[in-house]
Structures are given as C-alpha cells and as structure tokens.
Design a protein around this motif. Structure first.
Motif, short mmCIF file in Angstrom:
data_model
loop_
_atom_site.label_atom_id
_atom_site.label_comp_id
_atom_site.label_asym_id
_atom_site.label_seq_id
_atom_site.Cartn_x
_atom_site.Cartn_y
_atom_site.Cartn_z
N CYS A 102 38.88 89.55 18.75
CA CYS A 102 39.22 88.65 17.64
C CYS A 102 40.60 89.03 17.10
CB CYS A 102 38.15 88.78 16.55
SG CYS A 102 38.42 87.68 15.17
N THR A 103 40.97 90.29 17.24
CA THR A 103 42.29 90.74 16.75
C THR A 103 43.41 89.95 17.41
OG1 THR A 103 41.34 92.94 16.46
CG2 THR A 103 43.74 92.79 16.41
N LEU A 106 43.41 86.38 16.18
CA LEU A 106 44.06 86.29 14.86
C LEU A 106 45.58 86.29 15.01
CD1 LEU A 106 41.75 88.79 12.96
CD2 LEU A 106 42.22 86.45 12.18
N TYR A 127 40.49 92.03 5.20
CA TYR A 127 40.53 92.80 6.45
C TYR A 127 42.00 92.99 6.83
CZ TYR A 127 39.66 94.36 11.17
OH TYR A 127 39.64 95.09 12.32
N TYR A 130 44.74 90.57 8.57
CA TYR A 130 45.24 89.29 8.05
C TYR A 130 46.62 89.42 7.39
CZ TYR A 130 40.10 88.50 8.29
OH TYR A 130 38.78 88.47 8.65
N ASN A 172 36.44 84.89 6.06
CA ASN A 172 35.67 85.80 6.92
C ASN A 172 34.23 85.82 6.41
OD1 ASN A 172 35.45 89.42 6.88
ND2 ASN A 172 34.78 88.05 8.50
N ASN A 176 33.56 91.42 5.86
CA ASN A 176 33.92 92.84 5.86
C ASN A 176 34.96 93.01 4.76
OD1 ASN A 176 34.87 95.41 6.37
ND2 ASN A 176 35.73 94.95 8.39
N ASP A 204 36.92 83.83 10.50
CA ASP A 204 36.66 85.04 11.29
C ASP A 204 35.16 85.27 11.20
OD1 ASP A 204 36.13 87.68 12.03
OD2 ASP A 204 38.01 88.45 11.20
N VAL A 206 33.21 87.32 13.32
CA VAL A 206 32.79 88.38 14.25
C VAL A 206 31.42 88.97 13.90
CG1 VAL A 206 35.10 89.09 15.02
CG2 VAL A 206 34.08 90.23 13.05
N TYR A 207 30.99 88.84 12.61
CA TYR A 207 29.67 89.36 12.23
C TYR A 207 28.62 88.25 12.17
CZ TYR A 207 32.48 93.43 11.06
OH TYR A 207 33.34 94.50 11.13
N SER A 234 34.08 87.29 18.48
CA SER A 234 34.17 88.19 19.64
C SER A 234 32.79 88.75 19.92
CB SER A 234 35.16 89.33 19.38
OG SER A 234 34.60 90.30 18.52
N LYS A 237 30.81 93.10 17.94
CA LYS A 237 29.77 93.51 16.97
C LYS A 237 28.39 93.10 17.47
CE LYS A 237 33.59 93.81 14.68
NZ LYS A 237 34.34 95.05 14.56
N THR A 242 32.30 97.50 20.70
CA THR A 242 33.56 97.30 19.95
C THR A 242 34.79 97.65 20.80
OG1 THR A 242 33.45 99.52 18.99
CG2 THR A 242 32.46 97.72 17.71
N LYS A 245 36.89 94.53 23.30
CA LYS A 245 37.99 93.65 22.86
C LYS A 245 38.01 92.33 23.65
CE LYS A 245 40.28 94.96 20.00
NZ LYS A 245 39.99 95.08 18.54
N TYR A 322 28.45 96.83 6.48
CA TYR A 322 29.09 97.73 5.53
C TYR A 322 28.43 97.59 4.16
CZ TYR A 322 32.60 97.12 9.15
OH TYR A 322 33.23 97.03 10.37
N1 PMP Z 1 37.67 90.78 12.02
C1 PMP Z 1 36.91 91.59 11.26
C2 PMP Z 1 36.50 91.12 9.90
C3 PMP Z 1 36.53 92.84 11.72
O1 PMP Z 1 35.80 93.66 10.96
C4 PMP Z 1 36.92 93.24 13.02
C5 PMP Z 1 36.44 94.58 13.48
N2 PMP Z 1 37.16 95.28 14.30
C6 PMP Z 1 37.73 92.36 13.79
C7 PMP Z 1 38.07 91.14 13.25
C8 PMP Z 1 38.25 92.70 15.13
O2 PMP Z 1 37.43 92.26 16.15
P1 PMP Z 1 37.76 92.65 17.69
O3 PMP Z 1 37.32 94.06 17.88
O4 PMP Z 1 36.98 91.67 18.46
O5 PMP Z 1 39.23 92.51 17.88
#
Ligand code: PMP
Ligand code: GLN
Length: 390
Positions: A102-103, A106, A127, A130, A172, A176, A204, A206-207, A234, A237, A242, A245, A322
C-alpha cells in the motif's frame, strides 16, 4: 548553485521527517531487549497455503518481469473479492493496479494526482506515509484532528479545512493508530464533502479485515463516489505477511491511469512470486477471516483489559491492531519521555503518538501499543508494566 539545487531536492523536503518513528523505536527496543509492542508486525508467520503458492511460483512460473499493472491472476482475484464485498464489478484491466505494498500505492497516488500547491485533507493522528506523500508530490496537507478520546470525525471541522485549492481527502479506515472504524454517518459526511467540492477520495483500507465492532464500509460504494475514489489496500495485515509488500489500487479508469503513470516508473512492477501468493491469499475461504478476527478480538480484549487494570485510560479500538492509551496517570511530561522510560526501565516498547500529530498536541498524553503479538508476548508486556504502579 549547488545549494539552490539541494534546497529543491526531495531529500531536503523529506529531511524534517528524519527516520521513521517505527525504525527508531524498533532499534531502541532491540537494544534494550524490550518486549516489542511498537511497530505493527505480527509475532507469527503468514499462512502456509499463501507461502506455498509463492514457492510454487518461484519453482515453476516465470521469474521474469510481470506486467506493470500486475499479473492477471491477481488482478482477477482482487476483482472477485471486490464483487463479493461490494456487489460491484470492476474491470481488472483498466481499474486495478498491483503495487509494491500500500506504501507504493500511496506514493503513486500522490505523485500521479497532485500538482505542487494542491491541498489534501488528512486526519490526525496521521499515518506517516501521508504527509510524506505530500512532501514528495509538493501537495500541501490540511489537517483535521480526530479528537481524543472518541476520535470521531467531525463534519464541521472537515468543512472548515476546504479551500479553493483542495483536491482530495484521504481516509484510513479501520484507522491506524486510533482503531476507529468510521461509521456510515462519518463516511457520508466525507462523501457529501467530496461531491459538493468536486474532490477525489483516497482510502487506505489495509486493515479492512480487522474489524471487531461495527462494520467496514467502503467510501467507493457511497452514492456518486466510485468515479472519484481510489481504494488502496494490501495483503500485509490480513495475511500476517507485512514483509511481502504486495498491494493494489482500485478505482475508475481515469484515476487508475494517474496511479499507473507514476507506478510504471517508481517500481515498474511487483515481484512475481508474491503476486502469485497474493492471488492464492485472496481466494481464502470465509473461515480464514473468521478465525483471524476471533484471534485478534481475543488479543485486543487481553491487552485493553490489562492496560485498564494498570491504570491507563484506554479507548477500546473497533478495528485495526493498535490501542491508544492515556498515560497521564503515571506522571510523565509527555509521550516521548514516557516511552523512553517504558523501553529503558520497564522493558516494553511502544510508539509515542506525537509522531502522528503534526498540528495538535493531543498525542503527548497518549501511547500506542500494537496487539498483533501472541498472547504470551502480550502477557509478558503486561507483567513487566506492573512496575509502573510503584
Ligand atoms: N497504511 C497504513 C495505515 C498502515 O498502517 C500501513 C502499515 N505498514 C501501510 C499503509 C503500509 O502497508 P504496506 O505494508 O502494504 O505497504
Ligand atoms: N504500519 C506499521 C505500524 O504502524 C509500520 C510500518 C512501517 O514501519 N513503515 O506500526
């Protein structure tokens, strides 16, 4: 001449961010032999059926460049999942892009969509990727604070953040670090804002699978939102991988084109074996997720009850993995001082949330614990924290 160039560089724009708080705390935790409830990585490994699919791909499939948009098997698996979850069909060829986590989704979104000076509304606690996405692209972040202790999204404060330069809002959910799962009224307010001011929504998710109370709602499914929303996620999670990627961006063709414009030159593509593994992961039966959530709910309840017992004021997370807890009862000046004491003298690592608050100082009274840790680890952390009472 040289210094002028240096001032304009991405490195100089990123310099104020230093190294990530996760890298810093993980190193400190290791140096002190602390029980690590800091960075959000599970203490267990991902499922064998996913790992086997990746190993099989290394042995028998191509190990050369996959297509830039991602292998067809994975894009089709993402489209099937989306249909199951939302009842909406997406075109895997024009509306889905596989990314390196997801990184990267983004980064590609920020670079693909924004001109320097464009404004993007972000919620704090934020997070870290961003604001960095803003710095990379030259976009300007506008922060709306989710206020402690309830962390609800307030429509009036959201509206006040809009200017003539606003281009997008990033949500998000599950969130997180607060653990909020935004409800229908909160997301309807975001959708309404986007429609009235002609904004793009970036989500976002991811969770998306870690939901204990409430329901995961997707902004892209709200009326009039599909054509203006990019949904990022992604497998990191949901499948306890993790380190893999492997992620994606889902959205209408015109927004997907922007993401792909950046993605093809950022990474071009994502490692082939992980894409095959991810395709297998997304074909998991519903039982897999039922068990995942049951385990996380147990760990959430164990940690939140234990923290409350110790004297923390805890906001019980509805999702993600968290807990934000108020440490003020213990008499420390701020979160950084508290976390240093926790790591160095108590032997438990956690994240100081002021790193997630660029604007307000609400993070100073809080500390973030991750509960993607086995019950023995959580139990040992709680046992060590008995020392806080003396
Ligand atoms: N967005 C959030 C809110 C996250 O907590 C994370 C955790 N690493 C990511 C994106 C990144 O996801 P990825 O490991 O798939 O790049
Ligand atoms: N998402 C992880 C967390 O919040 C950190 C990922 C990273 O280190 N970049 O703990």
């Amino acid at each position: 001449m040289f210094s002028t160039l240096a001032e304009m560089s991405v490195a100089s724009r990123l310099a104020p961010f230093g190294s990530t708080v996760f890298t810093e705390i993980t190193a400190l935790a290791r140096a002190h032999g602390a029980v690590d409830l800091g960075q959000g990585y599970p203490t267990w490994e991902g499922p064998d059926f996913v790992k086997e699919a990746a190993i099989e791909a290394i042995r028998h499939a191509s190990n050369q460049y996959p297509p830039s948009m991602g292998i067809a098997e994975l894009r089709e698996a993402i489209a099937r999942r989306w249909l199951t979850d939302t009842g909406m069909s997406v075109d895997p060829d024009t509306e889905i892009t596989v990314t390196s986590g997801c990184t990267e989704a983004l980064a590609a979104t920020f670079l693909g969509l924004f001109e320097p000076g464009d404004e993007v509304i972000l919620f704090e606690p934020v997070y870290d990727a961003y604001p960095v996405g803003c710095a990379l692209s030259g976009a300007v972040p506008r922060y709306v604070t989710l206020h402690h202790p309830g962390f609800r999204l307030r429509a009036d404060e959201l509206e006040a953040a809009v200017t003539s330069r606003t281009r997008a809002v990033l949500v998000n959910t599950p969130h997180n670090p607060t653990g909020r799962v935004f409800d229908r009224a909160e997301l309807a307010a975001v959708a309404d804002l986007c429609r009235r001011h002609d904004l793009v929504a970036i989500t976002d998710e991811v969770y998306e699978r870690m939901v204990y109370d409430g329901e995961h709602l997707r902004l892209a499914t709200f009326p009039g939102m599909w054509e203006r929303t990019l949904t990022l996620s992604s497998i990191g999670k949901s499948f306890s991988l993790t380190g893999w990627k492997t992620g994606w961006a889902i959205g209408p063709e015109h927004l997907t084109a922007a993401v792909r414009a950046a993605h093809q030159f950022l990474t071009f593509t994502t490692p082939n074996p992980m894409q095959h593994g991810a395709a297998a992961a997304l074909a998991a039966p519903e039982d897999y997720y039922v068990e995942l959530v049951a385990g996380y709910r147990r760990r959430r309840d164990l940690l939140t009850a234990g923290l409350a017992e110790l004297g923390f004021e805890v906001t019980v997370p509805e999702g993600a993995y968290y807990v934000l807890a108020d440490h003020t009862r213990f008499g420390f000046a701020d979160d950084v001082t508290f976390v240093h004491h926790l790591i160095e003298d108590v032997g438990v690592a956690a994240i100081p949330p002021s790193a997630f608050y660029p604007v307000s100082d609400e993070g100073r009274r809080l500390v973030r614990f991750a509960f993607c840790k086995d019950e023995a680890t959580l139990g040992e952390a709680l046992r060590r924290m008995q020392r806080l009472r003396s």
